[in-house]
Design a protein around this motif. Structure first.
Motif, PDB file in Angstrom:
ATOM      1  N   CYS A 377       0.808  -1.227   0.000  1.00  0.00           N
ATOM      2  CA  CYS A 377       0.000   0.000   0.000  1.00  0.00           C
ATOM      3  C   CYS A 377       0.840   1.276   0.000  1.00  0.00           C
ATOM      4  CB  CYS A 377      -0.927   0.009   1.215  1.00  0.00           C
ATOM      5  SG  CYS A 377      -2.150  -1.312   1.199  1.00  0.00           S
ATOM      6  N   TYR A 378       2.152   1.152  -0.132  1.00  0.00           N
ATOM      7  CA  TYR A 378       3.028   2.322  -0.076  1.00  0.00           C
ATOM      8  C   TYR A 378       3.378   2.800  -1.488  1.00  0.00           C
ATOM      9  CZ  TYR A 378       3.708   1.280   4.870  1.00  0.00           C
ATOM     10  OH  TYR A 378       3.505   1.050   6.213  1.00  0.00           O
ATOM     11  N   VAL A 379       3.297   4.118  -1.694  1.00  0.00           N
ATOM     12  CA  VAL A 379       3.606   4.702  -2.998  1.00  0.00           C
ATOM     13  C   VAL A 379       4.478   5.937  -2.810  1.00  0.00           C
ATOM     14  CG1 VAL A 379       1.439   3.868  -4.009  1.00  0.00           C
ATOM     15  CG2 VAL A 379       1.542   6.185  -3.040  1.00  0.00           C
ATOM     16  N   LYS A 380       5.077   6.387  -3.896  1.00  0.00           N
ATOM     17  CA  LYS A 380       5.920   7.581  -3.876  1.00  0.00           C
ATOM     18  C   LYS A 380       5.073   8.820  -4.186  1.00  0.00           C
ATOM     19  CE  LYS A 380       9.822   5.049  -5.912  1.00  0.00           C
ATOM     20  NZ  LYS A 380      10.710   5.001  -7.112  1.00  0.00           N
ATOM     21  N   PRO A 381       5.114   9.834  -3.349  1.00  0.00           N
ATOM     22  CA  PRO A 381       4.507  11.111  -3.729  1.00  0.00           C
ATOM     23  C   PRO A 381       5.196  11.644  -4.985  1.00  0.00           C
ATOM     24  CG  PRO A 381       4.954  11.064  -1.385  1.00  0.00           C
ATOM     25  CD  PRO A 381       5.649   9.871  -1.979  1.00  0.00           C
ATOM     26  N   CYS A 382       4.406  12.134  -5.938  1.00  0.00           N
ATOM     27  CA  CYS A 382       4.993  12.575  -7.201  1.00  0.00           C
ATOM     28  C   CYS A 382       4.451  13.939  -7.607  1.00  0.00           C
ATOM     29  CB  CYS A 382       4.747  11.547  -8.304  1.00  0.00           C
ATOM     30  SG  CYS A 382       3.009  11.177  -8.618  1.00  0.00           S
ATOM     31  N   ILE A 383       5.156  14.581  -8.544  1.00  0.00           N
ATOM     32  CA  ILE A 383       4.802  15.914  -9.027  1.00  0.00           C
ATOM     33  C   ILE A 383       4.758  15.868 -10.549  1.00  0.00           C
ATOM     34  CG2 ILE A 383       5.419  18.359  -9.076  1.00  0.00           C
ATOM     35  CD1 ILE A 383       7.100  17.869  -6.554  1.00  0.00           C
ATOM     36  N   ALA A 384       3.649  16.348 -11.123  1.00  0.00           N
ATOM     37  CA  ALA A 384       3.490  16.333 -12.577  1.00  0.00           C
ATOM     38  C   ALA A 384       3.203  17.732 -13.094  1.00  0.00           C
ATOM     39  CB  ALA A 384       2.358  15.390 -12.991  1.00  0.00           C
ATOM     40  N   ALA A 385       3.915  18.117 -14.153  1.00  0.00           N
ATOM     41  CA  ALA A 385       3.631  19.379 -14.846  1.00  0.00           C
ATOM     42  C   ALA A 385       2.535  19.112 -15.864  1.00  0.00           C
ATOM     43  CB  ALA A 385       4.884  19.895 -15.528  1.00  0.00           C
ATOM     44  N   VAL A 386       1.427  19.852 -15.771  1.00  0.00           N
ATOM     45  CA  VAL A 386       0.231  19.572 -16.573  1.00  0.00           C
ATOM     46  C   VAL A 386      -0.424  20.870 -17.026  1.00  0.00           C
ATOM     47  CG1 VAL A 386      -0.223  17.410 -15.327  1.00  0.00           C
ATOM     48  CG2 VAL A 386      -1.231  19.566 -14.514  1.00  0.00           C
ATOM     49  N   GLN A 387      -1.528  20.705 -17.757  1.00  0.00           N
ATOM     50  CA  GLN A 387      -2.445  21.798 -18.055  1.00  0.00           C
ATOM     51  C   GLN A 387      -3.725  21.573 -17.251  1.00  0.00           C
ATOM     52  OE1 GLN A 387      -1.731  24.470 -19.971  1.00  0.00           O
ATOM     53  NE2 GLN A 387       0.330  23.638 -20.335  1.00  0.00           N
ATOM     54  N   ASN A 388      -4.336  22.637 -16.784  1.00  0.00           N
ATOM     55  CA  ASN A 388      -5.504  22.508 -15.915  1.00  0.00           C
ATOM     56  C   ASN A 388      -6.665  21.795 -16.589  1.00  0.00           C
ATOM     57  OD1 ASN A 388      -6.509  23.316 -13.190  1.00  0.00           O
ATOM     58  ND2 ASN A 388      -8.083  24.352 -14.385  1.00  0.00           N
ATOM     59  N   PHE A 389      -6.732  21.869 -17.923  1.00  0.00           N
ATOM     60  CA  PHE A 389      -7.883  21.301 -18.619  1.00  0.00           C
ATOM     61  C   PHE A 389      -7.769  19.795 -18.848  1.00  0.00           C
ATOM     62  CE2 PHE A 389      -5.007  22.948 -21.926  1.00  0.00           C
ATOM     63  CZ  PHE A 389      -4.788  21.800 -22.679  1.00  0.00           C
ATOM     64  N   TYR A 390      -6.625  19.180 -18.534  1.00  0.00           N
ATOM     65  CA  TYR A 390      -6.511  17.736 -18.697  1.00  0.00           C
ATOM     66  C   TYR A 390      -7.636  17.044 -17.915  1.00  0.00           C
ATOM     67  CZ  TYR A 390      -1.644  18.252 -20.394  1.00  0.00           C
ATOM     68  OH  TYR A 390      -0.514  18.573 -21.100  1.00  0.00           O
ATOM     69  N   GLU A 391      -8.185  16.011 -18.504  1.00  0.00           N
ATOM     70  CA  GLU A 391      -9.288  15.293 -17.847  1.00  0.00           C
ATOM     71  C   GLU A 391      -8.872  14.751 -16.487  1.00  0.00           C
ATOM     72  OE1 GLU A 391     -11.529  12.037 -16.371  1.00  0.00           O
ATOM     73  OE2 GLU A 391      -9.537  11.787 -17.285  1.00  0.00           O
ATOM     74  N   ILE A 392      -7.669  14.225 -16.389  1.00  0.00           N
ATOM     75  CA  ILE A 392      -7.225  13.648 -15.132  1.00  0.00           C
ATOM     76  C   ILE A 392      -7.039  14.715 -14.060  1.00  0.00           C
ATOM     77  CG2 ILE A 392      -4.762  13.757 -15.735  1.00  0.00           C
ATOM     78  CD1 ILE A 392      -6.639  11.041 -13.662  1.00  0.00           C
ATOM     79  N   VAL A 393      -6.699  15.931 -14.458  1.00  0.00           N
ATOM     80  CA  VAL A 393      -6.537  17.025 -13.498  1.00  0.00           C
ATOM     81  C   VAL A 393      -7.890  17.477 -12.973  1.00  0.00           C
ATOM     82  CG1 VAL A 393      -5.634  19.374 -13.182  1.00  0.00           C
ATOM     83  CG2 VAL A 393      -4.381  17.729 -14.583  1.00  0.00           C
ATOM     84  N   GLN A 394      -8.919  17.365 -13.789  1.00  0.00           N
ATOM     85  CA  GLN A 394     -10.265  17.723 -13.370  1.00  0.00           C
ATOM     86  C   GLN A 394     -10.849  16.708 -12.383  1.00  0.00           C
ATOM     87  OE1 GLN A 394     -12.389  20.480 -14.744  1.00  0.00           O
ATOM     88  NE2 GLN A 394     -10.317  21.223 -15.109  1.00  0.00           N
ATOM     89  N   HIS A 395     -10.217  15.569 -12.307  1.00  0.00           N
ATOM     90  CA  HIS A 395     -10.690  14.450 -11.491  1.00  0.00           C
ATOM     91  C   HIS A 395      -9.921  14.426 -10.170  1.00  0.00           C
ATOM     92  CE1 HIS A 395     -11.870  10.311 -10.522  1.00  0.00           C
ATOM     93  NE2 HIS A 395     -10.598  10.031 -10.337  1.00  0.00           N
ATOM     94  N   GLU A 396     -10.581  14.023  -9.090  1.00  0.00           N
ATOM     95  CA  GLU A 396      -9.900  13.888  -7.800  1.00  0.00           C
ATOM     96  C   GLU A 396      -9.371  12.465  -7.633  1.00  0.00           C
ATOM     97  OE1 GLU A 396     -10.825  14.667  -3.088  1.00  0.00           O
ATOM     98  OE2 GLU A 396     -12.263  13.512  -4.266  1.00  0.00           O
ATOM     99  N   THR A 397      -8.059  12.327  -7.550  1.00  0.00           N
ATOM    100  CA  THR A 397      -7.438  11.054  -7.216  1.00  0.00           C
ATOM    101  C   THR A 397      -6.994  11.117  -5.765  1.00  0.00           C
ATOM    102  OG1 THR A 397      -6.650  10.735  -9.481  1.00  0.00           O
ATOM    103  CG2 THR A 397      -5.608   9.408  -7.762  1.00  0.00           C
ATOM    104  N   PHE A 398      -7.475  10.195  -4.950  1.00  0.00           N
ATOM    105  CA  PHE A 398      -7.172  10.216  -3.516  1.00  0.00           C
ATOM    106  C   PHE A 398      -5.802   9.595  -3.289  1.00  0.00           C
ATOM    107  CE2 PHE A 398      -9.682  10.400   0.610  1.00  0.00           C
ATOM    108  CZ  PHE A 398     -10.131  11.687   0.375  1.00  0.00           C
ATOM    109  N   ALA A 399      -4.761  10.333  -3.635  1.00  0.00           N
ATOM    110  CA  ALA A 399      -3.387   9.836  -3.560  1.00  0.00           C
ATOM    111  C   ALA A 399      -2.437  11.025  -3.649  1.00  0.00           C
ATOM    112  CB  ALA A 399      -3.128   8.847  -4.691  1.00  0.00           C
ATOM    113  N   PRO A 400      -1.151  10.843  -3.309  1.00  0.00           N
ATOM    114  CA  PRO A 400      -0.209  11.973  -3.302  1.00  0.00           C
ATOM    115  C   PRO A 400       0.352  12.295  -4.683  1.00  0.00           C
ATOM    116  CG  PRO A 400       0.896  10.015  -2.505  1.00  0.00           C
ATOM    117  CD  PRO A 400      -0.545   9.631  -2.726  1.00  0.00           C
ATOM    118  N   ILE A 401      -0.538  12.766  -5.557  1.00  0.00           N
ATOM    119  CA  ILE A 401      -0.142  13.248  -6.884  1.00  0.00           C
ATOM    120  C   ILE A 401      -0.392  14.748  -6.908  1.00  0.00           C
ATOM    121  CG2 ILE A 401      -0.494  13.103  -9.366  1.00  0.00           C
ATOM    122  CD1 ILE A 401      -1.639  10.303  -8.955  1.00  0.00           C
ATOM    123  N   LEU A 402       0.658  15.526  -7.125  1.00  0.00           N
ATOM    124  CA  LEU A 402       0.551  16.986  -7.126  1.00  0.00           C
ATOM    125  C   LEU A 402       0.757  17.499  -8.541  1.00  0.00           C
ATOM    126  CD1 LEU A 402       0.331  19.657  -5.530  1.00  0.00           C
ATOM    127  CD2 LEU A 402       2.819  19.567  -5.239  1.00  0.00           C
TER     128      LEU A 402
END
Length: 509
Positions: A377-402
């Motif tokens: 159940c352990y994962v690495k917190p990660c950071i992604a450079a994106v655009q706000n309109f990406y579908e995945i950015v509009q979605h809430e993922t309950f995990a340490p993705i910034l």
């Protein structure tokens, strides 16, 4: 350690998940298994509520309401005060159980119990302030005023990420308002609920509180559906995903009941060119990785001014390199596990979608394996450079993705902040007073919570907690959130010798 804690709360390896507050019922529903995401070990099994159990609990709660509502509110507040004292005595044990069963850091586990203590203190004061208003009547010899009465049964559906605090936000206020409560905890964290029930039942027994004021019905999704469709329950307070909230809200609305919904968040911090970057870093990192990104107020997006983007993301990357991931019971650890392997799968799927939709990673993610990570159940917190309109950015993922992105003007940043379906928490980091005021104005953040120079994560008991849009619109905890648990009644008293009608209407006989 865990065996001693279970003994403290009289939790057996196989325990009933149904209680009427003073009595544990032989449950005959499905079996729930509580496994710790810390090490993957089974802690205990819980016998969940059947429909027969559920109906028996509701009937007991209905009966209790008739007596409990007649207790003076300050007397009900005194009972809640004693619950707060009991929580103080059990803070260490309950905090450790929260950390072990849910996976949040030990300090966050203690902090969650402290929130319970704080809401008890708030509710005690509230018990002497359940006030209405007086109004001048247009008719001579008349007096008008309004008062507030309890609703009846408050059903509380809580989520795994705050397995005890959010229940307390609802129950303590509902109790001082004169309601009785039935709690359906998350099926992923039933033991913390049983521990709370044990704490409360001792206080209730000592104060001769009627059986049925504090009820527990552990179970799966079906129990929540029974609550949502039950006309005997005037108010359903539900915390969880937007999908779940839409289901509960539509079912309760169809029977013209009341719902209090605290749902998903997609929270952003705007990092201004006038921000204190060192202070901003603390808010951003804790907001993103606290509770392993499993808070409804977790920071999901950083909207960074283009002039400080490179400098700030460099600080972020360096800070992420210093994070310690591991057993949350170790106080030196920053990030514990996700709640289960389904959450890990959702995290990994989101990472793939980021890549597919054009994002790039400043800090790579992934699942951790090997010694200390056996639960999977352990994962690495990660950071992604994106655009706000990406579908995945509009979605809430309950995990340490910034997600990080650039902006040019404040108006653009505010538009990006608001351009998601959710509307829970938001923040701006700036030393520019004009920017701060614009962010808080009617043309600024559209969230229920808007902060300046603090992050999105966390909230104080004194303020009403909740959000707009797909966050559900509910308000819990402080301010006048107590009104959600009561019904308003307007009263007019005629102390004259005549019966004049309103608006000057004449009806002569």
């Amino acid at each position: 350690m865990i065996d001693a804690i279970l003994k403290t709360f009289k939790i057996t390896a196989q325990h009933s998940g149904v209680s009427t507050g003073l009595k544990w019922l032989p449950a005959n529903g499905d079996t729930l298994t509580s496994s710790s995401p810390v090490d993957g070990k089974v802690i205990a099994t819980i016998q969940a509520a059947s429909r027969e159990n559920y109906d028996a609990v509701v009937a007991t709660a209905q009966e209790a309401f008739h007596e409990w509502r007649m207790w003076p509110a300050p007397k009900r507040g005194e009972v809640v005060r004693q619950i707060g004292e009991a929580l103080r005595r059990n803070k260490q044990a309950l905090g450790k159980l929260v950390s072990y069963e849910m996976g949040k850091s030990l300090q966050e586990g203690y902090g969650e119990v402290q929130e319970m203590i704080d809401i008890c203190d708030f509710a005690v004061g509230l018990s002497r302030q359940l006030h209405g208003l007086t109004m001048h009547s247009e008719r001579p010899g008349h007096r008008m005023y309004e008062q507030w009465h309890p609703l009846g049964i408050t059903a509380i559906i809580s989520a795994f990420n705050f397995p005890v605090a959010v229940w307390s936000w609802n129950s303590m206020l509902a109790w001082v308002c004169g309601n009785v409560c039935i709690w359906k905890p998350s099926e992923k964290t039933p033991l913390t609920a049983i521990a709370c029930q044990r704490i409360v039942e001792e206080v209730f027994a000592a104060n001769q509180v009627p059986e049925g004021v504090c009820c527990l019905v552990a179970g799966n999704r079906a129990v929540g559906e029974w609550m949502a469709n039950d006309t005997r329950i005037p108010l359903v307070s539900a915390t969880g995903s937007t999908r779940m909230g839409k289901s509960v809200g539509s079912a309760v609305g169809a029977r013209l009941g009341k719902s209090l919904l605290e749902l998903g968040g997609n929270n952003a911090i705007i990092i201004s060119q006038d921000a204190d970057l060192d202070m901003s870093l603390i808010g951003a990192v804790f907001g993103a990785v606290g509770t392993a990104g499993q808070r409804c107020t977790s920071t999901r997006r950083l909207i960074i001014h283009e002039s400080v983007y490179d400098a700030f993301t460099a600080k972020l990357v360096k800070a992420y390199g210093q994070l310690r991931i591991g057993n949350p019971l170790d106080e030196a650890v920053h990030v514990g596990p996700l709640i289960d392997q389904d959450a890990v799968a959702a995290y990994l799927d989101s990472i793939e979608k980021v890549k597919q939709q054009g994002g790039t990673f400043l800090v790579e993610g992934g699942q951790l394996q090997g010694a200390g990570y056996e639960s999977g159940c352990y994962v690495k917190p990660c950071i992604a450079a994106v655009q706000n309109f990406y579908e995945i950015v509009q979605h809430e993922t309950f995990a340490p993705i910034l997600y990080v992105m650039k902006y040019t003007t404040l108006q653009e940043a505010i538009a990006m902040q608001n351009d998601v379906p959710q509307g829970l928490s938001s923040a701006i980091m700036t030393l520019n007073l004009r920017e701060a005021e614009q962010f808080l104005s009617q043309a600024g953040s559209d969230c229920g919570i808007a902060n300046v120079n603090i992050g999105t994560s966390g909230a104080e008991i004194g303020g009403a907690f909740g959000g707009e849009k797909e966050t559900g619109g509910g308000r819990e905890s402080g301010s006048d959130a107590w009104k959600a648990y009561m019904r308003r009644q307007t009263n007019t008293i005629n102390y004259s010798t005549h019966l004049p009608l309103a608006q000057g209407i004449r009806f002569d006989l």
